[in-house]
Design an enzyme around this catalytic site. Structure first.
Site, PDB file in Angstrom:
ATOM      1  N   GLU A  94     -15.255   2.085 -31.765  1.00 33.16           N
ATOM      2  CA  GLU A  94     -15.305   3.553 -31.846  1.00 33.16           C
ATOM      3  C   GLU A  94     -14.017   4.166 -31.298  1.00 33.16           C
ATOM      4  OE1 GLU A  94     -19.342   3.487 -30.005  1.00 33.16           O
ATOM      5  OE2 GLU A  94     -19.739   5.001 -31.537  1.00 33.16           O
ATOM      6  N   GLU A 135     -24.331  -2.043 -31.326  1.00 34.50           N
ATOM      7  CA  GLU A 135     -25.203  -1.267 -30.436  1.00 34.50           C
ATOM      8  C   GLU A 135     -26.677  -1.488 -30.726  1.00 34.50           C
ATOM      9  OE1 GLU A 135     -22.396  -0.177 -31.699  1.00 34.50           O
ATOM     10  OE2 GLU A 135     -21.354   1.174 -30.323  1.00 34.50           O
TER      11      GLU A 135
HETATM   12  C1  LIG Z   1     -22.003   6.357 -23.872  1.00 33.92           C
HETATM   13  C2  LIG Z   1     -21.678   5.654 -25.085  1.00 33.92           C
HETATM   14  C3  LIG Z   1     -22.804   4.915 -25.616  1.00 33.92           C
HETATM   15  C4  LIG Z   1     -22.816   4.251 -26.719  1.00 33.92           C
HETATM   16  C5  LIG Z   1     -21.645   3.872 -27.462  1.00 33.92           C
HETATM   17  C6  LIG Z   1     -21.179   2.547 -27.166  1.00 33.92           C
HETATM   18  C7  LIG Z   1     -21.997   1.545 -26.895  1.00 33.92           C
HETATM   19  C8  LIG Z   1     -21.465   0.194 -26.679  1.00 33.92           C
HETATM   20  O1  LIG Z   1     -20.290  -0.079 -26.786  1.00 33.92           O
HETATM   21  S1  LIG Z   1     -22.589  -0.936 -26.224  1.00 33.92           S
HETATM   22  C9  LIG Z   1     -21.643  -2.414 -26.098  1.00 33.92           C
HETATM   23  C10 LIG Z   1     -21.302  -2.948 -27.431  1.00 33.92           C
HETATM   24  N1  LIG Z   1     -20.637  -4.238 -27.286  1.00 33.92           N
HETATM   25  C11 LIG Z   1     -21.278  -5.382 -27.374  1.00 33.92           C
HETATM   26  O2  LIG Z   1     -22.455  -5.447 -27.631  1.00 33.92           O
HETATM   27  C12 LIG Z   1     -20.470  -6.604 -27.140  1.00 33.92           C
HETATM   28  C13 LIG Z   1     -21.135  -7.476 -26.124  1.00 33.92           C
HETATM   29  N2  LIG Z   1     -20.339  -8.669 -25.837  1.00 33.92           N
HETATM   30  C14 LIG Z   1     -20.278  -9.714 -26.650  1.00 33.92           C
HETATM   31  O3  LIG Z   1     -20.818  -9.775 -27.722  1.00 33.92           O
HETATM   32  C15 LIG Z   1     -19.497 -10.890 -26.143  1.00 33.92           C
HETATM   33  O4  LIG Z   1     -19.461 -10.820 -24.758  1.00 33.92           O
HETATM   34  C16 LIG Z   1     -18.041 -10.949 -26.682  1.00 33.92           C
HETATM   35  C17 LIG Z   1     -18.067 -11.277 -28.184  1.00 33.92           C
HETATM   36  C18 LIG Z   1     -17.290  -9.653 -26.439  1.00 33.92           C
HETATM   37  C19 LIG Z   1     -17.279 -12.074 -25.931  1.00 33.92           C
HETATM   38  O5  LIG Z   1     -18.010 -13.286 -26.040  1.00 33.92           O
HETATM   39  P1  LIG Z   1     -17.619 -14.549 -25.142  1.00 33.92           P
HETATM   40  O6  LIG Z   1     -16.166 -14.771 -25.181  1.00 33.92           O
HETATM   41  O7  LIG Z   1     -18.541 -15.667 -25.564  1.00 33.92           O
HETATM   42  O8  LIG Z   1     -17.949 -14.147 -23.643  1.00 33.92           O
HETATM   43  P2  LIG Z   1     -19.341 -13.778 -22.963  1.00 33.92           P
HETATM   44  O9  LIG Z   1     -20.302 -13.262 -23.946  1.00 33.92           O
HETATM   45  O10 LIG Z   1     -19.780 -14.933 -22.125  1.00 33.92           O
HETATM   46  O11 LIG Z   1     -18.916 -12.564 -22.030  1.00 33.92           O
HETATM   47  C20 LIG Z   1     -18.020 -12.756 -20.922  1.00 33.92           C
HETATM   48  C21 LIG Z   1     -18.438 -11.835 -19.812  1.00 33.92           C
HETATM   49  O12 LIG Z   1     -18.228 -10.492 -20.219  1.00 33.92           O
HETATM   50  C22 LIG Z   1     -19.423  -9.734 -20.047  1.00 33.92           C
HETATM   51  N3  LIG Z   1     -19.463  -8.705 -21.088  1.00 33.92           N
HETATM   52  C23 LIG Z   1     -19.241  -8.870 -22.403  1.00 33.92           C
HETATM   53  N4  LIG Z   1     -19.328  -7.695 -23.027  1.00 33.92           N
HETATM   54  C24 LIG Z   1     -19.610  -6.771 -22.093  1.00 33.92           C
HETATM   55  C25 LIG Z   1     -19.801  -5.356 -22.128  1.00 33.92           C
HETATM   56  N5  LIG Z   1     -19.718  -4.659 -23.263  1.00 33.92           N
HETATM   57  N6  LIG Z   1     -20.079  -4.742 -20.975  1.00 33.92           N
HETATM   58  C26 LIG Z   1     -20.152  -5.419 -19.814  1.00 33.92           C
HETATM   59  N7  LIG Z   1     -19.968  -6.762 -19.719  1.00 33.92           N
HETATM   60  C27 LIG Z   1     -19.699  -7.411 -20.849  1.00 33.92           C
HETATM   61  C28 LIG Z   1     -20.531 -10.770 -20.193  1.00 33.92           C
HETATM   62  O13 LIG Z   1     -21.709 -10.331 -19.606  1.00 33.92           O
HETATM   63  C29 LIG Z   1     -19.930 -11.950 -19.470  1.00 33.92           C
HETATM   64  O14 LIG Z   1     -20.062 -11.682 -18.090  1.00 33.92           O
HETATM   65  P3  LIG Z   1     -20.321 -12.832 -17.029  1.00 33.92           P
HETATM   66  O15 LIG Z   1     -19.113 -13.714 -17.100  1.00 33.92           O
HETATM   67  O16 LIG Z   1     -20.487 -12.136 -15.731  1.00 33.92           O
HETATM   68  O17 LIG Z   1     -21.557 -13.542 -17.477  1.00 33.92           O
END
Ligand SMILES: CC/C=C\C/C=C/C(=O)SCCNC(=O)CCNC(=O)[C@H](O)C(C)(C)COP(=O)(O)OP(=O)(O)OC[C@H]1O[C@@H](n2cnc3c(N)ncnc32)[C@H](O)[C@@H]1OP(=O)(O)O
Length: 690
Positions: A103, A123
């Site tokens: 976005e 999302e």
């Molecule tokens: C106010 C506005 C409201 C709405 C608009 C917007 C909404 C959003 O954006 S919601 C979020 C949308 N994004 C996602 O759903 C992506 C989520 N993440 C993933 O799919 C994957 O993490 C990845 C493809 C980005 C990376 O994959 P990979 O390399 O296999 O790593 P991990 O999945 O193990 O992640 C590593 C680490 O990062 C943390 N993490 C990943 N994404 C987020 C995030 N969006 N917010 C916070 N943390 C995130 C994940 O939990 C892992 O953390 P740990 O190492 O502590 O376990």
């Protein structure tokens, strides 16, 4: 945070900095607002590039922040402000641009991506919608149909697909920031109006009526209202919890103190699978898809001949379905156990019979070279007993796959009291390489998943005795969100599986009296009698339902079952009563949840997230209910306790309904949130309260 730098010449570079995925936390949003202002004010800057640190553009809004009040600058006005800038702004996308990350990129005037980047609006998988303008800008950029597909599926798409759809302006195999800098230098000074997506009309197909056009005008308002509703919904909380629990289980720890960060895993390149029935075949394919060479052993000639035809075809199909990063490993078939002598890891997948498995393990320990990891795909037998007949009990673990093993995401890695940290770490890492959600669990009958399934199945049978039909039970569970109710599921798995286990446990079979109390507790002989009638489920075309024939898939109500149930009730003097769906859910689900508490209490699972991941990925628990333990928290632990007490009072001969000590303790301390249970349990254990 966001770092500002002026590149030689007139381009400002803004780098998002929030490892590991540059999620848009309050600090990052503040950083973006400040740096964009700085670029705007600097008269020497004619264009701007936004990129992410460490090869990742942005993984979206910071999901961790959703649990509390939103602090810092909001996302929507921040993106609007970028769109309104009168100097060209380009997003340089590497790694991922997901959710709020995409976005943000849609608010930029141009988007340049690396060919390996993934983009999407996931999302929906978190119970939300693209509420930072995505639901409005994307349809205006690529049309309603394509945008709806991405928004409603949440799928990640490749840069190539995004380019084709018109989301990207350029894709490169080279350094994406360099390309974006070059790009904005080239377009500096050109009019930007047509690049401000929120101001464009939405290209709608002709069949979309004018009402929808009007709705689009008010789209941003609608998006905000809907997002507020979703944010406060239980489903969104459950889906976000499920996202994190999947990640928590990767950070495993054992009661011994061994854990993912202090235990070294071996990298396996050559493995063997013993037994080529349904499970063994799937495991061979799962290993080969990971690039591992597999020796596939089956001592029965007919089964071996069938498997050596079927397995390569399965592998080819599955490899075609996935775009594999590495070529599949080589599979060699053998009828000789001696041929596993050179492999690094063996997975035994023979018939679920302890004496047979012991025989195989005795043989393996004599033919394998020292140091070979010996794993069993048992679904509930004692790993320690298997380890005891080997020369290196520390190198024995359970690897419990779920059918079909090359498709299902769950792997239970079962550690016995003697399993070494290295063996557990290796099995966990191997599971991860195979794309599984691997969960480390303790060695107890049924491990975690099947142990909890037992009281669930038991309640379902008792409900039939009391007056429910298989359809009524299944409908209540399917309405809750399970893809299949318990009886349709049992027909699919085969009713003989449980029958054999009950025979081995001495609960049924020749010489066992057909009463409704066995081994001192209530017992329902119903499923045994269905099997005795030759009805083993889908494979025989008859079970709790009838099917078109053996192997049929479509379940239809069977008058035989209704007559059988009536006769059974009459024989045992049971008066059928009408049972509400609420009671069906309470009896089946709360009994299962109660066993989950017992498992946590016994330290057979490290935390509630482990149980929830097992149920979501292996047992069809609806993801939007988070998992059984999360669901218990949402219902209210006090309520679960009260209902279990009620049902146990009515059925004192059913020990599974007796509330667990841990559940009582949690209620006594005020029902803390599920995320704190792990710590609570550890403290209680230290103070011997559990
Ligand atoms: C106010 C506005 C409201 C709405 C608009 C917007 C909404 C959003 O954006 S919601 C979020 C949308 N994004 C996602 O759903 C992506 C989520 N993440 C993933 O799919 C994957 O993490 C990845 C493809 C980005 C990376 O994959 P990979 O390399 O296999 O790593 P991990 O999945 O193990 O992640 C590593 C680490 O990062 C943390 N993490 C990943 N994404 C987020 C995030 N969006 N917010 C916070 N943390 C995130 C994940 O939990 C892992 O953390 P740990 O190492 O502590 O376990």
């Amino acid at each position: 945070m966001a770092m500002y730098s002026r590149l030689p010449g007139s381009v400002a570079l803004i780098t998002l900095q929030n490892p590991p995925v540059n999620a848009l936390s309050a600090a990052v949003r503040q950083g973006i607002v400040d740096t964009v202002q700085r670029a705007l004010k600097d008269p020497k800057v004619t264009s701007v590039v936004i990129c992410g640190q460490n090869g990742k553009f942005c993984g979206g809004a910071d999901i961790r922040e959703f649990a509390g009040p939103m602090l810092g600058p909001p996302l929507v006005p921040m993106i609007h402000a970028i769109e309104a800038v009168d100097k060209p702004v380009a997003a340089a996308i590497e790694g991922v641009a997901l959710g709020g990350g995409l976005e943000l990129a849609l608010g930029c005037h141009y988007r340049i991506a690396h060919s390996k980047a993934l983009l999407g609006l996931p999302e929906v998988t978190l119970g939300l919608l693209p509420g930072a303008g995505g639901s409005q800008r994307l349809p205006r950029l690529i049309g309603l149909t394509a945008a709806l597909d991405l928004i409603t599926t949440g799928r990640h798409i490749s840069a190539a697909e995004a380019l084709k759809l018109g989301i990207l302006d350029q894709v490169t195999d080279n350094n994406v920031v360099d390309q974006a800098v070059e790009f904005v230098r080239r377009v500096a000074g050109q009019p930007l109006d047509s690049r401000r997506l929120s101001t464009l009309p939405c290209p709608c197909p002709p069949d979309v009526d004018s009402l929808l056009d009007k709705a689009m005008v008010k789209g941003m308002e609608k998006e905000r209202d809907l997002l507020t509703t979703l944010f406060n919904s239980g489903q969104a909380r459950a889906l976000q919890y499920a996202f994190f629990s999947q990640r928590v289980v990767g950070k495993w720890s054992l009661p011994s103190g061994a854990s993912w960060d202090n235990s070294a895993a071996r990298t396996i390149s050559k493995a063997a699978v013993i037994g080529l029935g349904t499970m063994g075949r799937g495991i061979v394919v799962a290993l080969a898809l990971t690039g591992i060479s597999v020796v596939a052993v089956e001592t029965q000639e007919k089964q071996l001949a069938e498997a050596s035809q079927a397995v390569p075809a399965m592998l080819q199909r599955e490899a075609g379905r996935r775009s594999l990063a590495t070529p599949p490993g080589v599979i060699s078939f053998s009828s000789n156990l001696q041929d596993v002598s050179e492999v690094e890891l063996v997975i035994e997948a023979v018939f679920e019979d302890m004496s047979l498995k012991l025989q195989v393990f005795r043989h393996l320990t004599s033919v394998c070279r020292p140091g070979t990891l010996l794993c069993s795909n048992t679904s509930g037998l004692d790993i320690d007993q298997l380890a005891a007949v080997t020369q290196s009990p520390g190198l024995v673990v359970g690897m419990h796959f779920f059918a079909p093993a090359h498709v299902m995401k769950l792997l239970e890695v079962v550690y016995g009291p003697r399993s070494s940290p290295e063996a557990v770490a290796t099995a966990m890492q191997l599971g991860k390489r195979m794309g599984k959600v691997s969960v480390a669990v303790g060695n107890c009958p049924g491990f975690v998943g099947n142990r909890m399934l037992k009281p669930y199945l038991e309640q379902a049978n008792f409900l039939l005795e009391e007056g429910a039909t298989p359809q009524q039970v299944d409908e209540a569970l399917e309405e809750f969100g399970f893809p299949m109710g318990v009886f349709r599921m049992s027909d699919l798995s085969g009713l003989d599986v449980g029958w054999r286990i009950r025979k081995e446990a001495g609960l049924t079979g020749p010489g066992v009296e057909s009463t409704r109390t066995r081994q001192g507790r209530r017992y329902s002989p119903l499923p045994d009698q269905v099997c005795e009638a030759g009805r083993l489920g889908q494979k025989t075309g008859r079970g709790w339902y009838q099917y078109d024939g053996p192997g049929g898939r479509v379940a239809r109500s069977d008058p035989w079952v209704h007559i059988f149930l009536e006769a059974y009730r009459a024989e045992h003097g049971l008066v059928a009563r009408s049972i509400a769906p609420e009671e069906i859910l309470e009896r089946c689900l709360y009994a299962l949840i109660n066993e989950g508490f017992n498992i946590l209490q016994d330290a057979m699972a490290a935390g509630p997230e482990d149980i929830d991941a097992i149920y979501v990925f292996g047992y069809g628990w609806p993801r939007h209910h988070g998992g059984p333990m999360f669901h218990a928290g949402q219902v209210g632990l006090g309520r679960i306790l009260e209902r279990l007490q009620h049902h146990h009072h009515n059925h004192p001969d059913v020990p599974h309904l007796k509330p667990s000590t841990l559940l009582r303790r949690l209620v006594a301390v005020g029902s803390p949130p599920v995320q704190t249970w792990r710590e609570f349990i550890n403290k209680e254990r230290v103070h011997s309260q559990l």
